[in-house]
Motif scaffolding. Structure first.
Motif, PDB file in Angstrom:
ATOM      1  N   THR A 110      14.393  -1.767  12.005  1.00  0.00           N
ATOM      2  CA  THR A 110      14.401  -2.886  12.971  1.00  0.00           C
ATOM      3  C   THR A 110      15.736  -3.388  13.062  1.00  0.00           C
ATOM      4  O   THR A 110      16.041  -4.250  13.993  1.00  0.00           O
ATOM      5  CB  THR A 110      13.422  -4.042  12.720  1.00  0.00           C
ATOM      6  OG1 THR A 110      13.623  -4.573  11.391  1.00  0.00           O
ATOM      7  CG2 THR A 110      12.109  -3.638  12.979  1.00  0.00           C
ATOM      8  N   ASP A 111      16.792  -3.035  12.145  1.00  0.00           N
ATOM      9  CA  ASP A 111      18.310  -3.632  12.285  1.00  0.00           C
ATOM     10  C   ASP A 111      19.366  -2.983  13.064  1.00  0.00           C
ATOM     11  O   ASP A 111      20.490  -3.059  13.051  1.00  0.00           O
ATOM     12  CB  ASP A 111      18.583  -3.999  10.825  1.00  0.00           C
ATOM     13  CG  ASP A 111      18.669  -2.409   9.994  1.00  0.00           C
ATOM     14  OD1 ASP A 111      17.986  -1.737  10.421  1.00  0.00           O
ATOM     15  OD2 ASP A 111      19.384  -2.457   8.851  1.00  0.00           O
ATOM     16  N   ILE A 112      18.717  -1.941  13.685  1.00  0.00           N
ATOM     17  CA  ILE A 112      19.620  -0.884  14.305  1.00  0.00           C
ATOM     18  C   ILE A 112      18.871  -0.758  15.736  1.00  0.00           C
ATOM     19  O   ILE A 112      17.679  -0.923  16.013  1.00  0.00           O
ATOM     20  CB  ILE A 112      19.785   0.405  14.034  1.00  0.00           C
ATOM     21  CG1 ILE A 112      18.544   1.105  13.529  1.00  0.00           C
ATOM     22  CG2 ILE A 112      20.766   0.148  12.440  1.00  0.00           C
ATOM     23  CD1 ILE A 112      18.768   2.486  13.056  1.00  0.00           C
ATOM     24  N   GLU A 113      19.775  -0.293  16.657  1.00  0.00           N
ATOM     25  CA  GLU A 113      19.175   0.017  18.112  1.00  0.00           C
ATOM     26  C   GLU A 113      18.462   1.443  18.292  1.00  0.00           C
ATOM     27  O   GLU A 113      19.460   2.515  17.934  1.00  0.00           O
ATOM     28  CB  GLU A 113      20.245  -0.260  19.167  1.00  0.00           C
ATOM     29  CG  GLU A 113      19.533  -0.193  20.481  1.00  0.00           C
ATOM     30  CD  GLU A 113      20.664  -0.446  21.670  1.00  0.00           C
ATOM     31  OE1 GLU A 113      20.284  -0.393  22.906  1.00  0.00           O
ATOM     32  OE2 GLU A 113      22.144  -0.789  21.228  1.00  0.00           O
ATOM     33  N   ILE A 114      17.463   1.626  18.322  1.00  0.00           N
ATOM     34  CA  ILE A 114      17.073   3.048  18.444  1.00  0.00           C
ATOM     35  C   ILE A 114      16.781   3.244  19.780  1.00  0.00           C
ATOM     36  O   ILE A 114      15.658   2.859  20.281  1.00  0.00           O
ATOM     37  CB  ILE A 114      15.565   3.152  17.274  1.00  0.00           C
ATOM     38  CG1 ILE A 114      16.063   2.841  15.952  1.00  0.00           C
ATOM     39  CG2 ILE A 114      15.211   4.654  17.516  1.00  0.00           C
ATOM     40  CD1 ILE A 114      15.267   2.870  15.058  1.00  0.00           C
ATOM     41  N   ILE A 115      17.169   4.629  20.204  1.00  0.00           N
ATOM     42  CA  ILE A 115      16.752   5.071  21.504  1.00  0.00           C
ATOM     43  C   ILE A 115      16.613   6.466  21.826  1.00  0.00           C
ATOM     44  O   ILE A 115      17.146   7.179  21.028  1.00  0.00           O
ATOM     45  CB  ILE A 115      18.032   4.692  22.614  1.00  0.00           C
ATOM     46  CG1 ILE A 115      18.048   3.218  22.476  1.00  0.00           C
ATOM     47  CG2 ILE A 115      17.821   5.267  23.716  1.00  0.00           C
ATOM     48  CD1 ILE A 115      19.092   2.600  23.670  1.00  0.00           C
ATOM     49  N   GLY A 116      15.516   6.972  22.139  1.00  0.00           N
ATOM     50  CA  GLY A 116      14.991   8.270  22.223  1.00  0.00           C
ATOM     51  C   GLY A 116      14.984   8.664  23.711  1.00  0.00           C
ATOM     52  O   GLY A 116      14.589   8.055  24.596  1.00  0.00           O
ATOM     53  N   ILE A 117      15.738  10.013  24.065  1.00  0.00           N
ATOM     54  CA  ILE A 117      15.461  10.358  25.529  1.00  0.00           C
ATOM     55  C   ILE A 117      15.161  11.710  25.324  1.00  0.00           C
ATOM     56  O   ILE A 117      15.414  12.477  24.464  1.00  0.00           O
ATOM     57  CB  ILE A 117      16.703  10.064  26.330  1.00  0.00           C
ATOM     58  CG1 ILE A 117      17.900  10.791  25.563  1.00  0.00           C
ATOM     59  CG2 ILE A 117      17.109   8.733  26.525  1.00  0.00           C
ATOM     60  CD1 ILE A 117      19.052  11.092  26.616  1.00  0.00           C
ATOM     61  N   PRO A 118      14.195  12.427  26.171  1.00  0.00           N
ATOM     62  CA  PRO A 118      13.587  13.543  26.027  1.00  0.00           C
ATOM     63  C   PRO A 118      14.562  14.535  27.006  1.00  0.00           C
ATOM     64  O   PRO A 118      14.342  15.249  27.831  1.00  0.00           O
ATOM     65  CB  PRO A 118      12.367  13.598  26.942  1.00  0.00           C
ATOM     66  CG  PRO A 118      12.444  12.603  27.913  1.00  0.00           C
ATOM     67  CD  PRO A 118      13.307  11.436  27.219  1.00  0.00           C
ATOM     68  N   ALA A 119      15.513  14.949  26.246  1.00  0.00           N
ATOM     69  CA  ALA A 119      16.827  15.633  26.906  1.00  0.00           C
ATOM     70  C   ALA A 119      16.639  17.046  27.065  1.00  0.00           C
ATOM     71  O   ALA A 119      17.016  17.735  27.971  1.00  0.00           O
ATOM     72  CB  ALA A 119      18.162  15.352  26.143  1.00  0.00           C
ATOM     73  N   THR A 120      15.865  17.869  26.246  1.00  0.00           N
ATOM     74  CA  THR A 120      15.438  19.086  26.327  1.00  0.00           C
ATOM     75  C   THR A 120      14.606  19.111  27.497  1.00  0.00           C
ATOM     76  O   THR A 120      14.712  20.087  28.161  1.00  0.00           O
ATOM     77  CB  THR A 120      14.641  19.550  24.980  1.00  0.00           C
ATOM     78  OG1 THR A 120      15.500  19.182  23.733  1.00  0.00           O
ATOM     79  CG2 THR A 120      14.360  20.945  25.215  1.00  0.00           C
ATOM     80  N   THR A 121      13.423  18.390  27.607  1.00  0.00           N
ATOM     81  CA  THR A 121      12.567  18.473  28.914  1.00  0.00           C
ATOM     82  C   THR A 121      13.663  18.329  29.854  1.00  0.00           C
ATOM     83  O   THR A 121      13.279  19.239  30.931  1.00  0.00           O
ATOM     84  CB  THR A 121      11.546  17.369  28.637  1.00  0.00           C
ATOM     85  OG1 THR A 121      11.127  17.290  27.452  1.00  0.00           O
ATOM     86  CG2 THR A 121      10.619  17.533  29.698  1.00  0.00           C
ATOM     87  N   GLU A 122      14.309  17.623  29.938  1.00  0.00           N
ATOM     88  CA  GLU A 122      15.346  17.209  31.357  1.00  0.00           C
ATOM     89  C   GLU A 122      16.205  18.229  31.519  1.00  0.00           C
ATOM     90  O   GLU A 122      16.462  18.848  32.674  1.00  0.00           O
ATOM     91  CB  GLU A 122      16.103  15.862  30.943  1.00  0.00           C
ATOM     92  CG  GLU A 122      16.520  15.193  32.039  1.00  0.00           C
ATOM     93  CD  GLU A 122      15.476  14.695  33.281  1.00  0.00           C
ATOM     94  OE1 GLU A 122      14.342  14.176  32.551  1.00  0.00           O
ATOM     95  OE2 GLU A 122      15.892  14.604  34.470  1.00  0.00           O
ATOM     96  N   ALA A 123      16.629  18.970  30.533  1.00  0.00           N
ATOM     97  CA  ALA A 123      17.494  20.143  30.770  1.00  0.00           C
ATOM     98  C   ALA A 123      16.889  21.141  31.348  1.00  0.00           C
ATOM     99  O   ALA A 123      17.196  21.836  32.181  1.00  0.00           O
ATOM    100  CB  ALA A 123      18.191  20.494  29.354  1.00  0.00           C
ATOM    101  N   LEU A 124      15.654  21.290  30.820  1.00  0.00           N
ATOM    102  CA  LEU A 124      14.712  22.558  31.396  1.00  0.00           C
ATOM    103  C   LEU A 124      14.670  22.108  32.858  1.00  0.00           C
ATOM    104  O   LEU A 124      14.514  23.107  33.737  1.00  0.00           O
ATOM    105  CB  LEU A 124      13.228  22.674  30.576  1.00  0.00           C
ATOM    106  CG  LEU A 124      13.653  23.150  29.104  1.00  0.00           C
ATOM    107  CD1 LEU A 124      12.263  23.016  28.432  1.00  0.00           C
ATOM    108  CD2 LEU A 124      13.948  24.737  29.263  1.00  0.00           C
TER     109      LEU A 124
END
Lengths: 191, 356
Positions: A110-124
């Motif tokens: 919780t002491d860092i900023e965590i961001i996930g993006i579905p880049a593989t799906t997007e690239a496809l």
């Protein structure tokens, strides 16, 4: 931004073939074009031959001391083993950016900023799986604008052999796609 | 403004070899320096230079011996196990007083070891890995820029002293990318006509290159001549870099990659109020004994940090000669210490010595 953009110590990690090393190298090249100090230290050992790869990329306003570091301002992780290995090594207040169509168990820190993006799906969806790393890079630069997009595009032009220059436009689109995915996520958070 | 390129240490070294006018490169691939042969195999023919993949490292070094004898500016490169194979040839080249550049991109050993970085070849490099009384000038680069710069320097020193020069790098400096500037360089004109075997004109006697002096009287004369040369090298070619020594109470001594890691450790330690400096030997032979001796009257303790079990620390102790404690910290097997780890060790040592 922390450190007033003076120093960014980044690790990029994932499977071989995901464009981990070239992501870091493009960033380092762009840093050089902006007259910054840079270092790019790849893994070249047995772990790379076993299928995972990582590179430490440092961009700094001042001369870089150690190219080998154990704690990072930011981490970009593209598979679960890299998430497990490097999430604990992000400095408090740092950024952890991950590829969310590959990674199902992100860090719970919780002491860092965590961001996930579905880049593989997007690239496809963009019909070119190889630009996944550029989507991620675009997202990263939205979070940490250590170099300008123009420098990245100039770097790509120099790093890519001329026979691949027809792919420059889709790389640009991928960068922009990554940026807007982060903006959308942040918008959601605000709402 | 200077024009920079983004390159691996190995590639920068290869490009510098071309710019330094290297006439002939002989090598055999081995990780972590295979990029050198790859690069030169691609680029050297464009400049009408000789590049050859030999059948082994033993062959490479003997081809270097031959090319150097014929007056060519020549080099080879390899990594630890390959450099071990070359030791006999290096001894012959030193005995025959021929100029050449040898690059060792050190990996961890002994034996085949691992392909990760190491500094375990220090003794082999500076104390004479081959047989007999000889020395090489040993240059230790700590950046991609120095991987390029020391190629020029290495070739020039080799010509100046008619002696093999070794550049002792490591897997990390070889594999990492940094920006590098290729400074303008003009190859000095060196008259090799008095010794090089370039074909005998009628005007002079035959030039004869050998390391064989079968009569002890003649051999000893040759030994003394070599020793005089090594003395000149010790007097004129010591190179080092020091950072923060003015107010220092403690001193890191480290070369190559270890020196880079120690710089970061120094920054962390100074933030904690520990006044520590760094002495980075650039030439490992000749070694900066004199400067260490001077610093021993200023600092309370020295810490040698190396990627081995403790080799250069013996030379630090020779320079310090018992004046202050000289400690050692190292990792082996291709493992690299983190700056935090080094600072932790430093703090423990300071406490142990009660020298605060």
């Amino acid at each position: 931004m922390k450190n007033n953009n003076q120093l960014e110590e980044l690790i990029v990690a994932g499977f071989g073939g995901q464009g981990v090393l070239s992501l870091g190298m493009t960033l380092a090249y762009a840093g050089m074009l902006e007259n910054k100090e840079i270092s790019w230290m790849p893994s070249y050992g047995p772990e790379m031959r076993g299928g995972t790869a990582n590179c430490i990329t440092i961009i700094s306003a001042n001369k870089i001391s150690s190219p080998i570091i154990s704690l990072f301002d930011s981490a970009i992780v593209l598979n679960q083993p890299s998430m497990d290995k490097f999430a604990p090594r992000v400095k408090p207040g740092g950024i952890l950016l991950y590829e969310s169509s590959n990674i199902f168990k992100p860090s719970t820190r919780t002491d860092i900023e965590i961001i996930g993006i579905p880049a593989t799906t997007e690239a496809l969806q963009m019909k070119n799986a190889k630009v996944m790393n550029m989507i991620i890079l675009g997202a990263y630069l939205q979070l940490r604008p250590v170099v300008s997009n123009e420098s990245i595009l100039e770097a790509l032009q120099k790093v890519l052999p001329e026979k691949y220059h027809h792919l420059l436009p889709i790389n640009r689109q991928a960068l922009e796609r990554g940026e807007s995915m982060v903006l959308a996520l942040k918008g959601q958070l605000v709402n | 403004m200077a024009e920079f390129k983004l390159m691996k240490g190995n590639e920068a070294m290869a490009e510098a070899a071309i710019l330094a006018g290297c006439d002939a490169y002989f090598g055999y691939p081995i990780t972590p320096q295979s990029e050198v042969l790859e690069y030169l195999a691609r680029e050297m023919p464009k400049h009408n230079r000789i590049v050859m993949q030999a059948e082994s490292e033993v062959a490479s070094i003997n081809m270097v011996y031959g090319a150097a004898g014929a007056g060519f500016r020549t080099m080879t490169s390899s990594s630890s196990p390959g450099i071990s194979l070359m030791q006999e040839g290096i001894s012959y080249i030193a005995g025959a007083e021929l100029p050449c550049l040898i690059v060792n991109v050190n990996r961890a050993g002994p034996g085949l070891g691992t392909i990760q970085p190491g500094q375990g070849d220090y003794f082999q490099s500076v104390k004479g890995g081959g047989h007999g009384d000889y020395k090489m000038i040993v240059l230790a680069p700590a950046s991609v820029q120095e991987m390029a710069d020391f190629v020029y320097l290495g070739f020039d020193l080799a010509d100046k002293y008619r002696n093999p020069v070794l550049m002792l790098s490591d897997g990390a400096i070889g594999q990492m990318m940094e920006k590098v500037e290729f400074k303008p360089y003009t190859r000095p004109v060196v008259d090799k006509s008095a010794w090089a075997t370039t074909g005998k004109p009628k005007s002079r006697n035959r030039n004869y290159i050998t390391s064989l002096f079968i009569q002890p009287e003649r051999m000893e004369v040759h030994n003394l001549k070599l020793e005089e040369k090594f003395k000149q090298i010790r007097e004129h070619e010591v190179r080092f870099e020091e950072i923060n020594t003015t107010d220092a109470e403690y001193l890191f001594v480290a070369y190559g990659l270890s020196a880079r890691i120690c710089q970061k450790a120094m920054d962390i330690a100074r933030e904690k109020g520990i006044n520590i400096a760094l002495l980075r030997p650039i030439t490992l032979y000749p070694y900066p004994y004199q400067r260490l001796h001077e610093l021993a009257s200023q600092v309370k303790m020295m810490l040698s940090v190396e990627l081995n079990s403790g080799q250069m620390v013996e030379d630090v102790r020779l320079g310090v000669n018992g004046k202050v404690p000289v400690e050692f910290y190292g990792r082996m097997g291709g493992m690299m210490p983190t700056p935090e780890e080094i600072v932790h060790h430093l703090e423990t040592l300071i406490q142990y010595h009660h020298v605060n």
